[in-house]
Design a protein around this motif. Structure first.
Motif, PDB file in Angstrom:
ATOM      1  N   ILE A 193       1.166  -1.172  -0.262  1.00 18.23           N
ATOM      2  CA  ILE A 193      -0.001  -0.042  -0.017  1.00 18.23           C
ATOM      3  C   ILE A 193       0.852   1.276   0.157  1.00 18.23           C
ATOM      4  CG2 ILE A 193      -1.875   1.408   1.389  1.00 18.23           C
ATOM      5  CD1 ILE A 193      -3.048  -1.190   2.375  1.00 18.23           C
ATOM      6  N   SER A 194       2.115   1.477   0.231  1.00 17.78           N
ATOM      7  CA  SER A 194       3.130   2.517   1.029  1.00 17.78           C
ATOM      8  C   SER A 194       3.922   3.266  -0.200  1.00 17.78           C
ATOM      9  CB  SER A 194       3.828   2.458   1.892  1.00 17.78           C
ATOM     10  OG  SER A 194       5.113   3.032   2.069  1.00 17.78           O
ATOM     11  N   ASP A 195       4.264   1.604  -1.110  1.00 18.99           N
ATOM     12  CA  ASP A 195       4.279   1.628  -2.291  1.00 18.99           C
ATOM     13  C   ASP A 195       3.837   2.273  -3.578  1.00 18.99           C
ATOM     14  OD1 ASP A 195       6.717   0.581  -1.400  1.00 18.99           O
ATOM     15  OD2 ASP A 195       6.887  -1.824  -2.175  1.00 18.99           O
ATOM     16  N   LEU A 196       2.169   1.617  -3.571  1.00 19.39           N
ATOM     17  CA  LEU A 196       1.554   2.141  -4.135  1.00 19.39           C
ATOM     18  C   LEU A 196       0.438   3.721  -4.217  1.00 19.39           C
ATOM     19  CD1 LEU A 196      -1.145  -0.775  -5.336  1.00 19.39           C
ATOM     20  CD2 LEU A 196       0.524   0.345  -6.446  1.00 19.39           C
ATOM     21  N   MET A 197       0.861   4.663  -2.423  1.00 18.49           N
ATOM     22  CA  MET A 197       0.712   5.432  -2.379  1.00 18.49           C
ATOM     23  C   MET A 197       1.601   6.604  -3.375  1.00 18.49           C
ATOM     24  SD  MET A 197      -1.963   5.843  -0.730  1.00 18.49           S
ATOM     25  CE  MET A 197      -1.539   7.320  -0.020  1.00 18.49           C
ATOM     26  N   GLU A 198       2.849   5.569  -3.373  1.00 15.09           N
ATOM     27  CA  GLU A 198       4.302   6.548  -3.749  1.00 15.09           C
ATOM     28  C   GLU A 198       3.758   6.563  -5.084  1.00 15.09           C
ATOM     29  OE1 GLU A 198       8.209   5.280  -2.720  1.00 15.09           O
ATOM     30  OE2 GLU A 198       7.454   5.268  -0.576  1.00 15.09           O
ATOM     31  N   GLN A 199       3.686   5.852  -6.072  1.00 21.64           N
ATOM     32  CA  GLN A 199       3.455   5.508  -7.170  1.00 21.64           C
ATOM     33  C   GLN A 199       2.421   6.891  -7.985  1.00 21.64           C
ATOM     34  OE1 GLN A 199       2.415   1.800  -8.605  1.00 21.64           O
ATOM     35  NE2 GLN A 199       4.944   1.237  -7.391  1.00 21.64           N
ATOM     36  N   THR A 247       1.090   9.291  -5.685  1.00 23.17           N
ATOM     37  CA  THR A 247       1.282  10.355  -6.263  1.00 23.17           C
ATOM     38  C   THR A 247       2.665  10.693  -7.101  1.00 23.17           C
ATOM     39  OG1 THR A 247       1.882   9.994  -3.905  1.00 23.17           O
ATOM     40  CG2 THR A 247       3.196  12.147  -4.943  1.00 23.17           C
ATOM     41  N   ALA A 248       3.001   9.991  -7.977  1.00 24.31           N
ATOM     42  CA  ALA A 248       4.052  10.570  -9.248  1.00 24.31           C
ATOM     43  C   ALA A 248       3.014  10.042 -10.524  1.00 24.31           C
ATOM     44  CB  ALA A 248       5.310  10.230  -9.496  1.00 24.31           C
ATOM     45  N   ALA A 249       2.268   9.645  -9.912  1.00 21.32           N
ATOM     46  CA  ALA A 249       1.290   9.019 -11.789  1.00 21.32           C
ATOM     47  C   ALA A 249       0.480  10.326 -12.087  1.00 21.32           C
ATOM     48  CB  ALA A 249       0.249   7.910 -11.472  1.00 21.32           C
ATOM     49  N   SER A 250       0.328  10.184 -13.389  1.00 21.57           N
ATOM     50  CA  SER A 250      -0.344  10.969 -13.915  1.00 21.57           C
ATOM     51  C   SER A 250      -0.880  10.827 -15.116  1.00 21.57           C
ATOM     52  CB  SER A 250       0.526  11.731 -15.019  1.00 21.57           C
ATOM     53  OG  SER A 250       1.498  11.587 -15.985  1.00 21.57           O
ATOM     54  N   THR A 293      -4.542   5.851 -15.279  1.00 23.51           N
ATOM     55  CA  THR A 293      -3.614   5.588 -14.147  1.00 23.51           C
ATOM     56  C   THR A 293      -4.100   5.840 -12.824  1.00 23.51           C
ATOM     57  OG1 THR A 293      -1.740   5.981 -16.194  1.00 23.51           O
ATOM     58  CG2 THR A 293      -0.983   5.308 -13.530  1.00 23.51           C
ATOM     59  N   GLU A 294      -4.464   6.855 -12.740  1.00 28.76           N
ATOM     60  CA  GLU A 294      -5.115   7.199 -11.654  1.00 28.76           C
ATOM     61  C   GLU A 294      -5.754   6.539 -11.391  1.00 28.76           C
ATOM     62  OE1 GLU A 294      -5.689  11.427 -11.126  1.00 28.76           O
ATOM     63  OE2 GLU A 294      -3.622  12.074 -11.276  1.00 28.76           O
ATOM     64  N   GLU A 295      -6.677   6.126 -11.327  1.00 34.83           N
ATOM     65  CA  GLU A 295      -8.079   5.376 -10.945  1.00 34.83           C
ATOM     66  C   GLU A 295      -7.821   3.661 -11.313  1.00 34.83           C
ATOM     67  OE1 GLU A 295     -11.532   5.624 -14.290  1.00 34.83           O
ATOM     68  OE2 GLU A 295     -11.356   7.515 -14.163  1.00 34.83           O
ATOM     69  N   SER A 296      -6.358   2.762 -11.569  1.00 32.37           N
ATOM     70  CA  SER A 296      -6.331   2.276 -11.948  1.00 32.37           C
ATOM     71  C   SER A 296      -5.074   1.875 -10.494  1.00 32.37           C
ATOM     72  CB  SER A 296      -5.328   1.734 -12.682  1.00 32.37           C
ATOM     73  OG  SER A 296      -4.691   0.609 -12.447  1.00 32.37           O
ATOM     74  N   LEU A 297      -4.880   3.002  -9.900  1.00 35.48           N
ATOM     75  CA  LEU A 297      -4.100   3.043  -8.745  1.00 35.48           C
ATOM     76  C   LEU A 297      -5.213   2.690  -8.006  1.00 35.48           C
ATOM     77  CD1 LEU A 297      -1.217   4.944 -10.085  1.00 35.48           C
ATOM     78  CD2 LEU A 297      -0.854   2.534  -8.869  1.00 35.48           C
ATOM     79  N   ALA A 298      -6.280   3.807  -8.161  1.00 36.32           N
ATOM     80  CA  ALA A 298      -6.896   3.659  -6.643  1.00 36.32           C
ATOM     81  C   ALA A 298      -8.011   2.891  -6.753  1.00 36.32           C
ATOM     82  CB  ALA A 298      -7.771   4.992  -7.512  1.00 36.32           C
ATOM     83  N   ALA A 299      -8.175   2.203  -7.628  1.00 34.22           N
ATOM     84  CA  ALA A 299      -9.086   0.040  -7.364  1.00 34.22           C
ATOM     85  C   ALA A 299      -7.800   0.113  -6.657  1.00 34.22           C
ATOM     86  CB  ALA A 299      -9.247  -0.209  -8.714  1.00 34.22           C
ATOM     87  N   ARG A 300      -6.085  -0.691  -6.981  1.00 31.96           N
ATOM     88  CA  ARG A 300      -5.789  -1.184  -6.338  1.00 31.96           C
ATOM     89  C   ARG A 300      -5.533  -0.925  -4.851  1.00 31.96           C
ATOM     90  NH1 ARG A 300      -2.943  -5.983  -5.749  1.00 31.96           N
ATOM     91  NH2 ARG A 300      -1.127  -6.082  -6.254  1.00 31.96           N
ATOM     92  N   LEU A 301      -5.242   0.260  -4.911  1.00 30.16           N
ATOM     93  CA  LEU A 301      -5.198   0.352  -3.418  1.00 30.16           C
ATOM     94  C   LEU A 301      -6.878   0.374  -2.236  1.00 30.16           C
ATOM     95  CD1 LEU A 301      -3.337   3.810  -3.323  1.00 30.16           C
ATOM     96  CD2 LEU A 301      -2.534   1.624  -2.675  1.00 30.16           C
ATOM     97  N   ASP A 302      -7.522   0.621  -3.435  1.00 30.17           N
ATOM     98  CA  ASP A 302      -9.116  -0.076  -2.542  1.00 30.17           C
ATOM     99  C   ASP A 302      -9.213  -1.087  -1.862  1.00 30.17           C
ATOM    100  OD1 ASP A 302     -10.871   0.452  -1.062  1.00 30.17           O
ATOM    101  OD2 ASP A 302     -12.261  -0.513  -2.929  1.00 30.17           O
TER     102      ASP A 302
END
Length: 57
Positions: A12-18, A20-23, A27-36
């Motif tokens: 989760i911490s690693d994905l949070m860092e990703q 932050t850097a994502a644009s 990409t943001e939706e994909s990361l948000a779904a994975r984090l959830d």
């Protein structure tokens, strides 16, 4: 179980860092779904550990 919890927390911490850097919205939706998903899995493990008499949090 503690190792699985620690792994999920690191992931989760690693994905949070990703995130932050994502644009880009996709990409943001994909990361948000994975984090959830990971957060839900972490919450489930924490509840299981607590029900087994393990430490909370």
């Amino acid at each position: 179980m503690d190792e699985r919890i620690a792994l999920l927390r690191r992931t989760i911490s690693d994905l949070m860092e990703q995130a932050t850097a994502a644009s880009g919205a996709a990409t943001e939706e994909s990361l948000a779904a994975r984090l959830d998903d990971l957060q839900q899995r972490l919450n489930t493990l924490l509840k299981e550990r607590e029900s087994l008499g393990g430490k909370a949090g």
